[in-house]
Design an enzyme around this catalytic site. Structure first.
Site, PDB file in Angstrom:
ATOM      1  N   HIS A   5      -2.084   6.247   2.663  1.00  0.00           N
ATOM      2  CA  HIS A   5      -2.737   5.210   3.478  1.00  0.00           C
ATOM      3  C   HIS A   5      -1.883   4.760   4.652  1.00  0.00           C
ATOM      4  O   HIS A   5      -2.329   3.968   5.483  1.00  0.00           O
ATOM      5  CB  HIS A   5      -3.062   4.011   2.577  1.00  0.00           C
ATOM      6  CG  HIS A   5      -1.829   3.364   2.055  1.00  0.00           C
ATOM      7  ND1 HIS A   5      -0.955   3.993   1.180  1.00  0.00           N
ATOM      8  CD2 HIS A   5      -1.269   2.172   2.298  1.00  0.00           C
ATOM      9  CE1 HIS A   5       0.060   3.213   0.919  1.00  0.00           C
ATOM     10  NE2 HIS A   5      -0.102   2.102   1.592  1.00  0.00           N
TER      11      HIS A   5
ATOM     12  N   ASP B 230     -18.249   0.686  -0.992  1.00  0.00           N
ATOM     13  CA  ASP B 230     -18.626  -0.736  -0.980  1.00  0.00           C
ATOM     14  C   ASP B 230     -19.923  -0.909  -1.767  1.00  0.00           C
ATOM     15  O   ASP B 230     -20.959  -0.358  -1.400  1.00  0.00           O
ATOM     16  CB  ASP B 230     -18.836  -1.188   0.484  1.00  0.00           C
ATOM     17  CG  ASP B 230     -19.451  -2.583   0.555  1.00  0.00           C
ATOM     18  OD1 ASP B 230     -20.103  -2.889   1.570  1.00  0.00           O
ATOM     19  OD2 ASP B 230     -19.295  -3.342  -0.423  1.00  0.00           O
TER      20      ASP B 230
ATOM     21  N   GLU C  56       8.320   4.180  -4.137  1.00  0.00           N
ATOM     22  CA  GLU C  56       8.299   4.526  -2.711  1.00  0.00           C
ATOM     23  C   GLU C  56       9.660   4.147  -2.158  1.00  0.00           C
ATOM     24  O   GLU C  56      10.031   2.974  -2.194  1.00  0.00           O
ATOM     25  CB  GLU C  56       7.193   3.767  -1.972  1.00  0.00           C
ATOM     26  CG  GLU C  56       7.136   4.165  -0.510  1.00  0.00           C
ATOM     27  CD  GLU C  56       6.499   3.131   0.382  1.00  0.00           C
ATOM     28  OE1 GLU C  56       6.662   1.930   0.118  1.00  0.00           O
ATOM     29  OE2 GLU C  56       5.828   3.522   1.351  1.00  0.00           O
TER      30      GLU C  56
ATOM     31  N   ASP D 121     -14.886  -1.863  -2.850  1.00  0.00           N
ATOM     32  CA  ASP D 121     -14.546  -2.770  -3.952  1.00  0.00           C
ATOM     33  C   ASP D 121     -14.469  -2.002  -5.264  1.00  0.00           C
ATOM     34  O   ASP D 121     -14.764  -0.809  -5.327  1.00  0.00           O
ATOM     35  CB  ASP D 121     -15.576  -3.907  -4.035  1.00  0.00           C
ATOM     36  CG  ASP D 121     -17.011  -3.367  -3.976  1.00  0.00           C
ATOM     37  OD1 ASP D 121     -17.802  -3.877  -3.162  1.00  0.00           O
ATOM     38  OD2 ASP D 121     -17.295  -2.410  -4.718  1.00  0.00           O
TER      39      ASP D 121
ATOM     40  N   ASP E  63     -20.730  -5.924   1.795  1.00  0.00           N
ATOM     41  CA  ASP E  63     -19.939  -6.799   2.688  1.00  0.00           C
ATOM     42  C   ASP E  63     -19.054  -5.975   3.620  1.00  0.00           C
ATOM     43  O   ASP E  63     -18.251  -6.514   4.371  1.00  0.00           O
ATOM     44  CB  ASP E  63     -19.096  -7.792   1.872  1.00  0.00           C
ATOM     45  CG  ASP E  63     -17.992  -7.092   1.077  1.00  0.00           C
ATOM     46  OD1 ASP E  63     -17.158  -7.797   0.466  1.00  0.00           O
ATOM     47  OD2 ASP E  63     -17.957  -5.832   1.082  1.00  0.00           O
TER      48      ASP E  63
HETATM   49  O1  TEU Z   1       5.146   0.993   3.222  1.00  0.00           O
HETATM   50  C1  TEU Z   1       6.541   1.012   3.316  1.00  0.00           C
HETATM   51  C2  TEU Z   1       7.074   1.681   4.537  1.00  0.00           C
HETATM   52  O2  TEU Z   1       8.083   1.275   5.028  1.00  0.00           O
HETATM   53  C3  TEU Z   1       6.491   2.911   5.152  1.00  0.00           C
HETATM   54  O3  TEU Z   1       5.380   3.340   4.496  1.00  0.00           O
HETATM   55  C4  TEU Z   1       6.148   2.623   6.610  1.00  0.00           C
HETATM   56  O4  TEU Z   1       7.341   2.463   7.294  1.00  0.00           O
HETATM   57  C5  TEU Z   1       5.281   1.378   6.737  1.00  0.00           C
HETATM   58  O5  TEU Z   1       4.049   1.678   6.152  1.00  0.00           O
HETATM   59  C6  TEU Z   1       5.082   1.041   8.223  1.00  0.00           C
HETATM   60  O6  TEU Z   1       4.400   2.127   8.815  1.00  0.00           O
HETATM   61  C7  TEU Z   1       4.716   0.198   2.107  1.00  0.00           C
HETATM   62  C8  TEU Z   1       3.210   0.301   1.993  1.00  0.00           C
HETATM   63  O7  TEU Z   1       2.849   1.642   1.691  1.00  0.00           O
HETATM   64  C9  TEU Z   1       2.619  -0.159   3.302  1.00  0.00           C
HETATM   65  O8  TEU Z   1       1.195   0.005   3.316  1.00  0.00           O
HETATM   66  C10 TEU Z   1       2.974  -1.626   3.489  1.00  0.00           C
HETATM   67  O9  TEU Z   1       2.546  -2.030   4.783  1.00  0.00           O
HETATM   68  C11 TEU Z   1       4.491  -1.845   3.383  1.00  0.00           C
HETATM   69  O10 TEU Z   1       5.088  -1.160   2.292  1.00  0.00           O
HETATM   70  C12 TEU Z   1       4.779  -3.323   3.168  1.00  0.00           C
HETATM   71  O11 TEU Z   1       4.355  -3.698   1.879  1.00  0.00           O
END
Ligand code: TEU
Length: 605
Positions: free
Chosen positions: A350, A22, A277, A30, A26
């Site tokens: 993440h 950051d 993904e 960023d 804030d």
């Molecule tokens: O995540 C898609 C997804 O279905 C899996 O990663 C998991 O089932 C989901 O994160 C719930 O735990 C992608 C992104 O990586 C995630 O951060 C988003 O929340 C999601 O799509 C919706 O855009």
């Protein structure tokens, strides 16, 4: 024959910007904060940055709810800041891939605002609107009173089908004004786009082109294999699906048409890397998206190894995983895509708990197991991904209450589990949150042992892990025994040995409960395509030796010492120790006692 590509040889570093650095106090990371750390990424030795979404967003799902695809969210900075980031990466010979979130937009995107305000708007059909199902009503005498009339309001109607959101609850929300339901596979503030509408596809393809023309080097594509929903939205029939309805909307009827069109109209015009993904993907299905017979995607993230610790109730339930299963799962993908397609190699991101807590040992053997996991990431076939903080062995967070949780997926799924009466106590609920929550990976990057781990001078949007006093970049840098310095060594190793990128993969001791032993081999005759392209590693230089290379990886995936009895096929081989996470070296493959989480990379002479 090997088809060399820059993105096959790349080590990718995933930056979750709101938790990285950051710059303006804030409490939210960023883009200028990321620019401040480009020399750090250069020092680490990574080649590509995957930047999680930084577009304009109301942040219902931390930016995966985009309200304007062509602008930067104020809290992350300006488009000028973004241009500086791109230039800063390219100046250091690093590349940038952006996150493409096009299964859904934010409900505050102007398209959806228009669509909801005016059912006759051309934007109405940018989304999925359906009538609900009448609810069988019971007359006063308990006899069936017939069904209520459709459109009599959410109370008298059921959603159009039984599909559920990944975040828990129905995947449909009722719109009073139009008395129709709209589809959202995630949060109700993330309405699904209607990809059957050619106008939607053109809007998205033009947006992708806009970003590629700005000079980005590719995209990570969010849940890209659920874009196509079957005609009539039939009920999900598979009770074991990851979410109810997934048997209908995963790899839907027109998915290859849509992704093929995306490649033909946009991606084929650029030297772009793409990683899709893809929820619930098998090796065979992967070959329809990537590789010579695919839709043009460079590679895909699959989740087979991310489900090994699911419990009886699926993701939001604690199950036990085993090293044997992990080996078997990753071996299936290593061998499955060896001749056709390309793997992505990751153990955290993440959305997942911290890998050292999940697959390693975040207590006594945190460093050793973090280095062992780094060895896995850097010695498997495929493009490898490091999630921010894993390079210093950051761990899960010790949640002491839901007040420390920010993640909508956690909050919603805990609510669902509570309603199902699945927790005997608050502590039991917190134990599951500590095991599963995506927020484990979203606590601020730990730069120093100082206030807020040097992440911000303000109040961080999510608490900093108290163990930052011990685990932080400053403490790791320059310490030859640190996790960070080990990452730098194995990243260099991967850059110097094409066998680790392009070699075949053979598993040894498949049934051993904690030893994971595999070899990578690049036979001499496997020359490289693309004219004038000499192999990068000197070992495979055709002028010296036979040009082949063979590497053995020996891992003790356990917290206890384990005897390694090499199979006859490798016993007695002369080797050179390229890397080890303990201080010993061996020059022959023989019986030995491997220490807890001991990892070795051995070049066969
Ligand atoms: O995540 C898609 C997804 O279905 C899996 O990663 C998991 O089932 C989901 O994160 C719930 O735990 C992608 C992104 O990586 C995630 O951060 C988003 O929340 C999601 O799509 C919706 O855009």
């Amino acid at each position: 024959r090997i088809d060399r590509e820059w993105w096959k040889e790349a080590v990718v570093y995933q930056v979750y910007p709101r938790s990285f650095n950051d710059s303006d106090g804030d409490g939210i990371g960023d883009i200028p904060g990321l620019v401040e750390k480009l020399d750090y990424l250069d020092y680490l030795g990574v080649d590509v940055v995957w930047l999680n979404p930084v577009y304009e967003s109301p942040e219902a799902d931390n930016g995966y709810d985009v309200s304007d695809y062509r602008s930067i969210m104020d809290k992350f900075g300006t488009m000028a800041d973004w241009e500086e980031l791109l230039a800063g990466l390219h100046d250091r010979d690093m590349k940038l891939i952006m996150d493409l979130v096009v299964n859904h937009t934010s409900d505050e995107h102007e398209w959806f605002v228009e669509a909801r305000n005016d059912p006759n708007s051309k934007f109405r059909d940018y989304y999925v609107w359906e009538d609900g199902e009448p609810v069988e009503t019971q007359g006063p005498d308990g006899a069936s009173g017939g069904s209520s009339t459709a459109g009599a309001g959410a109370a008298a109607e059921r959603p159009p089908n039984n599909w559920e959101s990944f975040f828990g609850g129905p995947a449909w929300t009722y719109d009073e004004a139009s008395q129709e339901w709209f589809l959202h596979l995630f949060h109700e503030k993330q309405p699904d786009l209607n990809w059957d509408n050619p106008a939607v596809r053109t809007e998205i393809f033009e947006m992708m082109e806009w970003w590629l023309e700005k000079g980005i080097d590719g995209f990570r594509m969010d849940v890209i294999n659920v874009l196509s929903k079957p005609e009539g939205f039939p009920d999900g029939e598979d009770d074991d699906a990851i979410v109810r309805g997934a048997d209908q909307f995963v790899n839907g009827p027109r998915i290859h048409e849509f992704l093929g069109e995306m490649y033909d109209r946009v991606l084929s015009n650029y030297d772009a890397m793409t990683v899709g993904e893809m929820v619930d993907l098998s090796v065979e299905e992967a070959k329809q998206f990537i590789g010579p017979h695919g839709d043009g995607m460079s590679m895909a993230f699959n989740f087979d190894h991310m489900r090994l610790d699911f419990g009886h109730h699926g993701r939001w339930d604690k199950g036990e995983w085993s090293v044997r299963e992990l080996k078997r799962t990753l071996t299936r993908w290593q061998n499955g895509l060896e001749e056709e397609g390309w793997n992505s190699v990751y153990m955290g991101n993440h959305d997942e708990p911290r890998m050292v807590s999940r697959f390693g040992h975040d207590g006594q053997f945190r460093r050793e197991s973090a280095k062992l996991l780094a060895t896995v990431l850097m010695t498997l076939q495929g493009t490898t991904y490091i999630y921010q903080g894993d390079e210093i062995g950051m761990t899960n967070y010790p949640f002491s209450g839901l007040d420390e949780v920010r993640d909508v997926d956690t909050i919603r799924n805990v609510e669902v589990a509570r309603k199902q009466g699945r927790f005997g106590s608050e502590e039991e609920m917190l134990e599951l949150v500590r095991h599963r929550s995506r927020d484990n990976a979203r606590t601020p990057m730990q730069w120093t042992d100082g206030a807020q781990a040097g992440f911000t001078e303000g109040t961080p949007w999510i608490p900093v892990n108290p163990n930052h006093t011990r685990i932080n970049v400053e403490a790791e840098r320059g310490d030859t025994e640190s996790v960070l310095e080990y990452y730098r060594r194995v990243i260099d190793l991967r850059h110097d040995h094409d066998v680790l990128v392009y070699g075949t993969y053979t598993l040894h001791l498949p049934d051993h409960e904690c030893l994971w032993v595999y070899e990578r081999e690049l036979a001499p005759e496997r020359e490289f395509e693309r004219d004038g392209d000499e192999p990068s590693g000197e070992e495979t230089d055709p002028d010296e030796g036979d040009g082949g290379e063979r590497v053995l990886v020996v891992l003790n995936f356990s917290d206890t010492a384990t005897t390694f009895e090499p199979p006859a096929s490798i016993r007695g081989l002369d080797v050179e120790t390229l890397v080890s996470n303990y201080d010993t070296t061996v020059d022959e493959v023989g019986v030995e006692e491997l220490r807890p989480y001991e990892a070795r990379v051995l070049a066969v002479r």
